[in-house]
Design an enzyme around this catalytic site. Structure first.
Site, short mmCIF file in Angstrom:
data_model
loop_
_atom_site.label_atom_id
_atom_site.label_comp_id
_atom_site.label_asym_id
_atom_site.label_seq_id
_atom_site.Cartn_x
_atom_site.Cartn_y
_atom_site.Cartn_z
CD GLN A 108 -1.98 2.84 2.37
OE1 GLN A 108 -1.49 3.88 1.84
NE2 GLN A 108 -1.97 3.23 4.09
CB VAL A 109 -0.05 1.90 -3.97
CG1 VAL A 109 0.90 2.58 -3.45
CG2 VAL A 109 0.23 1.56 -5.68
N GLY A 119 -3.16 -8.71 -0.43
CA GLY A 119 -4.30 -7.57 0.37
C GLY A 119 -5.69 -9.01 -0.08
CB ALA A 132 2.26 -9.96 -5.39
CB CYS A 157 2.39 -1.96 1.00
SG CYS A 157 2.56 -3.41 0.19
#
Length: 223
Positions: A70-71, A158, A171, A187
């Site tokens: 996700q983000v 990811g 990251a 996330c």
């Protein structure tokens, strides 16, 4: 041998396009590579990303991307590692690949006196906020109402796999402005604390962390 390249500060979208092109045009004998870089402030939405997890972008671009998850947020002071690995040639599957990525993060943190932890069902690496150097394993089932109580996320993960070959990656937060993480549910988890090495009491140059991370990724991912 895996070739490790340090790219420095590079545009996110251009880097994704370069990874995609590398992956689509590589042949059976193309050497694997690991790209180490950092990005200007950017929110990235994975394939599972939901728009309502972006709470307030505050002018930071939100980029849709084809990785899993996700983000999350990328910004200066974060070591972003993009392994470009032929899994079929390496001889291991996606689940083991993810395990190896996380192991490389844990080993890198260990060199700075920080203990990283996995949390079941939540890819990435977490640390105890009260005792980041404590070696005790996380114990007991997580509180379903607050599964990350006492923890902070120091590395997000990811990936994308195409024709048995990987891109995107992981990251590791080194010395960042962490405020943009407050503009999202990191996330997909509301209220998840995000930390960097400086928050944990470790002051280390980006280049040193990148070097150690690249070395450990190379050692973990070689077949």
């Amino acid at each position: 041998m895996i070739l490790v390249k340090t790219l420095g500060l590079v545009d996110y979208a251009a880097t994704v396009e370069a990874m995609r092109s590398f992956t689509e045009t590589r042949g059976p004998e193309t050497p694997d590579e690991i790209w180490l870089c950092e990005h200007p402030p950017t929110y990235t939405q994975g394939l599972a990303g939901k728009a309502d997890h972006v709470l307030n972008s505050a002018g930071i671009p939100v980029v849709q991307t084809n990785r899993g998850g996700q983000v999350t947020y990328h910004g200066p002071g974060q070591v972003v590692a993009y392994p470009l690995i032929n899994l079929q040639r390496a001889g291991y599957f996606v689940r083991e690949y993810v395990f190896r990525l996380e192991a490389a993060v844990i080993q890198t943190l260990e060199t700075f006196g920080i203990t990283g932890h996995r949390v079941a069902g939540a890819p990435g690496i977490y640390v105890r906020l009260d005792e980041p150097g404590a070696h005790a394993a996380l114990t007991g089932p997580a509180d379903p109402l607050d599964p990350f109580r006492g923890l902070g996320k120091v590395a997000a993960l990811g990936i994308k796999v195409s024709r048995h070959c990987t891109y995107h990656g992981v990251a590791l937060n080194v010395d960042m402005d962490l405020k943009p993480f407050q503009g999202i549910n990191p996330c997909g988890y509301a209220g998840l604390a995000t930390v960097d090495l400086v928050t944990l009491g470790v002051c280390a140059e980006w280049a040193l962390v990148a070097q150690r991370f690249g070395e450990r990724l190379g050692a973990q991912l070689e077949r």
